[in-house]
Design a protein around this motif. Sequence first.
Motif, PDB file in Angstrom:
ATOM      1  N   PRO A   1      68.363  60.805   7.958  1.00 58.25           N
ATOM      2  CA  PRO A   1      67.160  60.009   7.658  1.00 58.25           C
ATOM      3  C   PRO A   1      67.210  58.601   8.266  1.00 58.25           C
ATOM      4  CG  PRO A   1      67.894  61.125   5.689  1.00 58.25           C
ATOM      5  CD  PRO A   1      68.968  61.318   6.730  1.00 58.25           C
TER       6      PRO A   1
ATOM      7  N   LYS B   1      64.454  57.274  10.938  1.00 59.64           N
ATOM      8  CA  LYS B   1      63.703  56.045  10.689  1.00 59.64           C
ATOM      9  C   LYS B   1      63.769  55.124  11.909  1.00 59.64           C
ATOM     10  CE  LYS B   1      63.138  52.274   7.440  1.00 59.64           C
ATOM     11  NZ  LYS B   1      63.585  51.665   6.204  1.00 59.64           N
TER      12      LYS B   1
ATOM     13  N   THR C   1      60.184  58.207  13.180  1.00 53.34           N
ATOM     14  CA  THR C   1      59.689  59.508  12.724  1.00 53.34           C
ATOM     15  C   THR C   1      59.125  59.387  11.323  1.00 53.34           C
ATOM     16  OG1 THR C   1      61.367  60.608  14.059  1.00 53.34           O
ATOM     17  CG2 THR C   1      60.335  61.916  12.325  1.00 53.34           C
ATOM     18  N   ALA C   2      57.880  59.805  11.154  1.00 52.78           N
ATOM     19  CA  ALA C   2      57.240  59.734   9.845  1.00 52.78           C
ATOM     20  C   ALA C   2      56.806  61.097   9.331  1.00 52.78           C
ATOM     21  CB  ALA C   2      56.018  58.815   9.918  1.00 52.78           C
ATOM     22  N   ARG C   3      56.774  62.095  10.219  1.00 51.69           N
ATOM     23  CA  ARG C   3      56.301  63.421   9.807  1.00 51.69           C
ATOM     24  C   ARG C   3      56.868  64.496  10.722  1.00 51.69           C
ATOM     25  NH1 ARG C   3      50.796  65.227  10.431  1.00 51.69           N
ATOM     26  NH2 ARG C   3      51.464  66.682  11.962  1.00 51.69           N
TER      27      ARG C   3
ATOM     28  N   LEU D   1      65.718  66.223   3.262  1.00 57.17           N
ATOM     29  CA  LEU D   1      64.641  65.659   4.086  1.00 57.17           C
ATOM     30  C   LEU D   1      63.251  65.920   3.505  1.00 57.17           C
ATOM     31  CD1 LEU D   1      65.681  66.510   7.755  1.00 57.17           C
ATOM     32  CD2 LEU D   1      65.864  64.319   6.583  1.00 57.17           C
TER      33      LEU D   1
ATOM     34  N   TYR E   1      59.527  63.003   4.109  1.00 57.06           N
ATOM     35  CA  TYR E   1      58.603  63.072   5.236  1.00 57.06           C
ATOM     36  C   TYR E   1      57.413  63.946   4.904  1.00 57.06           C
ATOM     37  CZ  TYR E   1      62.545  61.157   7.710  1.00 57.06           C
ATOM     38  OH  TYR E   1      63.575  60.344   8.085  1.00 57.06           O
ATOM     39  N   LYS E   2      56.301  63.684   5.578  1.00 54.90           N
ATOM     40  CA  LYS E   2      55.170  64.593   5.511  1.00 54.90           C
ATOM     41  C   LYS E   2      55.533  65.778   6.400  1.00 54.90           C
ATOM     42  CE  LYS E   2      50.339  65.151   6.234  1.00 54.90           C
ATOM     43  NZ  LYS E   2      49.065  64.633   6.627  1.00 54.90           N
TER      44      LYS E   2
END
Length: 82
Positions: A14, A18, A22-24, A44, A48-49
């Motif tokens: 993670p 970050k 990366t957000a999704r 994870l 995250y989406k």
Amino acid sequence: MIDCGLLETVALVPRLLKQLGTARFDYIINTHLHDDHINGIIDLLPLYKIGALSAGFERPSSNLHKRLFREALKLGIPVEQA
């Protein structure tokens, strides 16, 4: 491609994602159902989406597999089994 399963690296993934911004994830695809790969995916999921999780069929003898599918569904992540 990310292999985030080893216990020693679970916290590292993670942080690196970050740094990459990366957000999704559209998909998380588990290529094989070894417990050392599933452990990191579970961690994870809430961070995250995620559009969908694709994994092989649940092994009845593996509590970790059951937990992966249960956690994904609890978070509203569709689970596709191949």
